[in-house]
Scaffold this motif. Structure first.
Motif, PDB file in Angstrom:
ATOM      1  N   ALA A  18     -22.086  55.989 -83.507  1.00 60.78           N
ATOM      2  CA  ALA A  18     -20.668  56.335 -83.384  1.00 60.78           C
ATOM      3  C   ALA A  18     -20.268  57.530 -84.237  1.00 60.78           C
ATOM      4  O   ALA A  18     -19.113  57.952 -84.204  1.00 60.78           O
ATOM      5  CB  ALA A  18     -19.816  55.131 -83.757  1.00 60.78           C
ATOM      6  N   GLY A  19     -21.231  58.059 -85.016  1.00 64.04           N
ATOM      7  CA  GLY A  19     -20.949  59.236 -85.821  1.00 64.04           C
ATOM      8  C   GLY A  19     -20.330  58.945 -87.167  1.00 64.04           C
ATOM      9  O   GLY A  19     -19.740  59.838 -87.798  1.00 64.04           O
ATOM     10  N   HIS A  20     -20.452  57.699 -87.665  1.00 58.52           N
ATOM     11  CA  HIS A  20     -19.818  57.323 -88.929  1.00 58.52           C
ATOM     12  C   HIS A  20     -20.776  57.287 -90.112  1.00 58.52           C
ATOM     13  O   HIS A  20     -20.364  56.995 -91.232  1.00 58.52           O
ATOM     14  CB  HIS A  20     -19.157  55.948 -88.790  1.00 58.52           C
ATOM     15  CG  HIS A  20     -18.150  55.861 -87.696  1.00 58.52           C
ATOM     16  ND1 HIS A  20     -17.203  56.840 -87.467  1.00 58.52           N
ATOM     17  CD2 HIS A  20     -17.942  54.911 -86.746  1.00 58.52           C
ATOM     18  CE1 HIS A  20     -16.445  56.498 -86.438  1.00 58.52           C
ATOM     19  NE2 HIS A  20     -16.884  55.347 -85.966  1.00 58.52           N
ATOM     20  N   GLY A  21     -22.039  57.540 -89.891  1.00 54.08           N
ATOM     21  CA  GLY A  21     -22.994  57.432 -90.984  1.00 54.08           C
ATOM     22  C   GLY A  21     -23.371  55.987 -91.246  1.00 54.08           C
ATOM     23  O   GLY A  21     -22.980  55.077 -90.521  1.00 54.08           O
ATOM     24  N   VAL A  22     -24.131  55.762 -92.311  1.00 54.39           N
ATOM     25  CA  VAL A  22     -24.602  54.417 -92.653  1.00 54.39           C
ATOM     26  C   VAL A  22     -23.615  53.758 -93.614  1.00 54.39           C
ATOM     27  O   VAL A  22     -23.391  54.274 -94.710  1.00 54.39           O
ATOM     28  CB  VAL A  22     -26.002  54.461 -93.298  1.00 54.39           C
ATOM     29  CG1 VAL A  22     -26.441  53.061 -93.724  1.00 54.39           C
ATOM     30  CG2 VAL A  22     -27.015  55.072 -92.341  1.00 54.39           C
ATOM     31  N   PRO A  23     -23.013  52.628 -93.253  1.00 53.83           N
ATOM     32  CA  PRO A  23     -22.126  51.914 -94.175  1.00 53.83           C
ATOM     33  C   PRO A  23     -22.880  51.474 -95.433  1.00 53.83           C
ATOM     34  O   PRO A  23     -23.986  50.931 -95.335  1.00 53.83           O
ATOM     35  CB  PRO A  23     -21.652  50.705 -93.363  1.00 53.83           C
ATOM     36  CG  PRO A  23     -21.858  51.104 -91.933  1.00 53.83           C
ATOM     37  CD  PRO A  23     -23.075  51.970 -91.934  1.00 53.83           C
ATOM     38  N   ILE A  24     -22.299  51.703 -96.592  1.00 55.47           N
ATOM     39  CA  ILE A  24     -22.946  51.338 -97.852  1.00 55.47           C
ATOM     40  C   ILE A  24     -23.211  49.842 -97.908  1.00 55.47           C
ATOM     41  O   ILE A  24     -24.271  49.401 -98.375  1.00 55.47           O
ATOM     42  CB  ILE A  24     -22.074  51.768 -99.053  1.00 55.47           C
ATOM     43  CG1 ILE A  24     -21.904  53.290 -99.077  1.00 55.47           C
ATOM     44  CG2 ILE A  24     -22.712  51.292-100.357  1.00 55.47           C
ATOM     45  CD1 ILE A  24     -23.204  54.045 -99.216  1.00 55.47           C
ATOM     46  N   SER A  25     -22.260  49.041 -97.423  1.00 56.25           N
ATOM     47  CA  SER A  25     -22.437  47.584 -97.471  1.00 56.25           C
ATOM     48  C   SER A  25     -23.644  47.150 -96.654  1.00 56.25           C
ATOM     49  O   SER A  25     -24.407  46.266 -97.068  1.00 56.25           O
ATOM     50  CB  SER A  25     -21.172  46.891 -96.971  1.00 56.25           C
ATOM     51  OG  SER A  25     -20.878  47.284 -95.639  1.00 56.25           O
ATOM     52  N   ASP A  26     -23.832  47.758 -95.493  1.00 55.33           N
ATOM     53  CA  ASP A  26     -24.995  47.423 -94.656  1.00 55.33           C
ATOM     54  C   ASP A  26     -26.291  47.800 -95.354  1.00 55.33           C
ATOM     55  O   ASP A  26     -27.260  47.027 -95.362  1.00 55.33           O
ATOM     56  CB  ASP A  26     -24.908  48.158 -93.316  1.00 55.33           C
ATOM     57  CG  ASP A  26     -23.835  47.586 -92.404  1.00 55.33           C
ATOM     58  OD1 ASP A  26     -23.314  46.503 -92.709  1.00 55.33           O
ATOM     59  OD2 ASP A  26     -23.526  48.240 -91.398  1.00 55.33           O
TER      60      ASP A  26
END
Length: 245
Positions: free
Chosen positions: A211-219
């Motif tokens: 989706a173009g949001h990068g990697v979530p830190i929490s994930d």
């Protein structure tokens, strides 16, 4: 010597029919089936379902590859006495475990790349080169916890038990991780369990990149924590297996 060991292990698994079925055939077949049914739909953020399914089936293929390339072969080697033979070679215990993990990760790549190729060739999925690179890298490295889990199963169980347990674990992680159908469609109790599964955060990293949001830190932290925890258990289980061997 470690590189030779990796090469031998990888070639041995590539000749394994079980690997070909669960790692190559199933993920691609599932992708083609699901995309033919739902591929034209548009999900949240305007992302087409055929691209979302690409990530889900890549994750399923990587999960399958990492567990099937470790659990049963490791159990068979332990039962046959191969681990005992390895102990008299110059390879240290850490080298043996790392070699298994590296080999497993190498065998994860075909499952990811083949599903992506099917998405491009049959569904016209298109991403920017940087996004392709990020997606494949994250899906590849993120499979470490599942490789470690496979080593745990192979260290603790005999081959005839390790295979069904690995398959149950593989399918369970795929279902609870939302790889086969959205977590939102699950009952409340299953949703609560799904959100603490490593497969959920693993797939979510890929979907976020898509989706173009990068990697979530929490994930990333969750998958990393699972990798460290399962890796530590894998080392302990291996030590127990070698003592028994």
């Amino acid at each position: 010597m470690m590189l030779d060991y990796v090469r031998i292990e990888a070639l041995r698994m590539l000749r394994n029919k079980r690997y070909g079925i669960f790692v190559v055939a199933f993920p691609v077949a599932f992708y083609l089936l699901f995309s033919s049914l739902y591929g034209d739909q548009t999900g949240a953020g305007g992302v087409r379902a055929n691209a979302v399914l690409m990530v889900s089936m890549s994750a399923y293929g990587a999960l399958s590859a990492s567990m099937m390339s470790t659990a049963v072969p490791w159990a068979q080697e332990r039962q046959s006495g191969w681990l005992r033979q390895l102990q008299i070679t110059p390879l240290t215990n850490w080298t043996i475990i790392v070699t298994k993990l590296v080999t497993s990760l190498l065998l994860v790549l075909p499952s990811i790349l083949l599903v992506c190729a099917a998405a491009v060739l049959t569904q016209g999925v298109s991403l920017a080169p940087a996004r392709w690179a990020g997606l494949i890298l994250v899906m590849w490295v993120g499979a470490v916890p599942f490789s470690a889990l496979g080593l745990i199963v192979g260290s603790l169980l005999p081959p005839d038990t390790a295979q069904p347990v690995a398959m149950i674990g593989m399918f369970g992680l795929a279902i609870l991780g939302g790889l086969w159908f959205p977590v939102e469609l699950m009952p409340a109790a299953m949703r609560a369990v799904a959100h603490v599964m490593p497969s959920f955060d693993y797939a979510d990293m890929g979907q976020s990149i898509l989706a173009g949001h990068g990697v979530p830190i929490s994930d990333a932290l969750t998958v990393g924590a699972w990798a460290v925890a399962l890796g530590a258990v894998a080392v302990l289980a291996y030590r127990r297996a070698t003592v028994r061997a």
